[in-house]
Design a protein around this motif. Structure first.
Motif, PDB file in Angstrom:
ATOM      1  N   ARG A 250       1.418   4.046   1.841  1.00  0.00           N
ATOM      2  CA  ARG A 250       0.546   4.735   2.820  1.00  0.00           C
ATOM      3  C   ARG A 250       1.310   4.757   4.227  1.00  0.00           C
ATOM      4  O   ARG A 250       2.448   4.003   4.465  1.00  0.00           O
ATOM      5  CB  ARG A 250      -0.695   3.653   3.183  1.00  0.00           C
TER       6      ARG A 250
ATOM      7  N   VAL B   7       2.084  -0.435  -0.604  1.00  0.00           N
ATOM      8  CA  VAL B   7       0.795  -0.978  -0.877  1.00  0.00           C
ATOM      9  C   VAL B   7       0.872  -1.886  -2.160  1.00  0.00           C
ATOM     10  O   VAL B   7       0.434  -3.022  -2.128  1.00  0.00           O
ATOM     11  CB  VAL B   7      -0.313   0.044  -0.883  1.00  0.00           C
TER      12      VAL B   7
ATOM     13  N   SER C 268      -0.242  -7.078   3.413  1.00  0.00           N
ATOM     14  CA  SER C 268      -1.283  -6.868   4.002  1.00  0.00           C
ATOM     15  C   SER C 268      -2.679  -6.444   3.255  1.00  0.00           C
ATOM     16  O   SER C 268      -3.863  -6.406   3.646  1.00  0.00           O
ATOM     17  CB  SER C 268      -1.120  -5.693   4.820  1.00  0.00           C
ATOM     18  N   VAL C 269      -2.236  -6.205   1.674  1.00  0.00           N
ATOM     19  CA  VAL C 269      -3.477  -5.826   0.782  1.00  0.00           C
ATOM     20  C   VAL C 269      -3.662  -6.885  -0.179  1.00  0.00           C
ATOM     21  O   VAL C 269      -4.625  -6.674  -0.982  1.00  0.00           O
ATOM     22  CB  VAL C 269      -3.163  -4.637   0.319  1.00  0.00           C
TER      23      VAL C 269
ATOM     24  N   PHE D 283      -6.822  -5.574  -2.498  1.00  0.00           N
ATOM     25  CA  PHE D 283      -6.505  -4.250  -3.442  1.00  0.00           C
ATOM     26  C   PHE D 283      -5.997  -4.629  -4.938  1.00  0.00           C
ATOM     27  O   PHE D 283      -5.371  -5.661  -5.223  1.00  0.00           O
ATOM     28  CB  PHE D 283      -5.464  -3.461  -2.756  1.00  0.00           C
TER      29      PHE D 283
ATOM     30  N   MET E 214      -9.469  -0.418  -3.866  1.00  0.00           N
ATOM     31  CA  MET E 214      -9.516  -1.180  -2.416  1.00  0.00           C
ATOM     32  C   MET E 214     -10.888  -1.753  -2.042  1.00  0.00           C
ATOM     33  O   MET E 214     -11.883  -0.992  -1.919  1.00  0.00           O
ATOM     34  CB  MET E 214      -8.937   0.017  -1.439  1.00  0.00           C
TER      35      MET E 214
ATOM     36  N   LEU F 295     -12.435  -3.047   2.909  1.00  0.00           N
ATOM     37  CA  LEU F 295     -11.425  -2.225   3.689  1.00  0.00           C
ATOM     38  C   LEU F 295     -11.449  -2.471   5.315  1.00  0.00           C
ATOM     39  O   LEU F 295     -12.705  -2.866   5.563  1.00  0.00           O
ATOM     40  CB  LEU F 295     -11.554  -0.694   3.589  1.00  0.00           C
TER      41      LEU F 295
ATOM     42  N   SER G 108      -7.406  -1.166   9.870  1.00  0.00           N
ATOM     43  CA  SER G 108      -6.047  -0.898   9.792  1.00  0.00           C
ATOM     44  C   SER G 108      -5.520  -0.544   8.486  1.00  0.00           C
ATOM     45  O   SER G 108      -4.160  -0.331   8.400  1.00  0.00           O
ATOM     46  CB  SER G 108      -5.473  -2.666   9.820  1.00  0.00           C
ATOM     47  N   ASP G 109      -6.410  -0.094   7.524  1.00  0.00           N
ATOM     48  CA  ASP G 109      -6.095   0.387   6.159  1.00  0.00           C
ATOM     49  C   ASP G 109      -6.014   1.938   6.433  1.00  0.00           C
ATOM     50  O   ASP G 109      -5.790   2.538   5.395  1.00  0.00           O
ATOM     51  CB  ASP G 109      -6.978  -0.074   5.128  1.00  0.00           C
TER      52      ASP G 109
ATOM     53  N   TYR H  11      -2.690   8.019   1.851  1.00  0.00           N
ATOM     54  CA  TYR H  11      -2.033   7.006   0.801  1.00  0.00           C
ATOM     55  C   TYR H  11      -1.385   8.170  -0.193  1.00  0.00           C
ATOM     56  O   TYR H  11      -1.935   9.234  -0.534  1.00  0.00           O
ATOM     57  CB  TYR H  11      -3.164   6.435  -0.102  1.00  0.00           C
TER      58      TYR H  11
END
Length: 124
Positions: free
Chosen positions: A38, A48, A61-62, A66, A81, A84, A87-88, A92
């Protein structure tokens, strides 16, 4: 030649879920080393999630929110995802390597094929 086409982006609220899909042409997704990245205007492409010969991997961060998986019947790479956050918000991209190696590669430079991107916007 591998061609990648992303879909599924959109605008959602914080806490919502969204699924992105990457249609793979020219290679069976089952054998592909393929990842999601992303990008925002101020940040270079961020890893990601991805999958290859050695397994499935997620960016810090995911993790826990995710899920990445391949749909062999549709020849797609899916990115589910959940929960959410603003910040996402990003564009992508789906990316694939010409050859899958035993070691998973995180950096964008190792991916030769890229899709056009799909935008995800998460509002608070």
């Amino acid at each position: 030649q591998i061609r990648l086409t992303e879909s599924g982006g959109g605008e959602v609220q914080s806490g919502d879920s969204l699924r992105l899909s990457c249609l793979v042409s020219g290679r069976a997704v089952a054998s592909a080393a393929i990842s999601w990245y992303r990008q925002t205007p101020n940040i270079s492409r961020e890893f990601v999630a991805g999958t290859g010969r050695s397994g499935t991997y997620y960016g810090d961060s995911v993790k826990g929110r995710f899920i990445i998986f391949k749909d062999d019947a549709k020849n797609t790479l899916e990115l589910q995802m959940n929960n959410l956050k603003p910040s996402d918000t990003a564009v992508y991209y789906c990316a694939a390597r010409h050859s899958a190696s035993a070691t998973f590669m995180y950096t964008p430079l190792h991916y030769e094929y890229w899709g056009q991107g799909t935008r995800v916007t998460v509002s608070s």
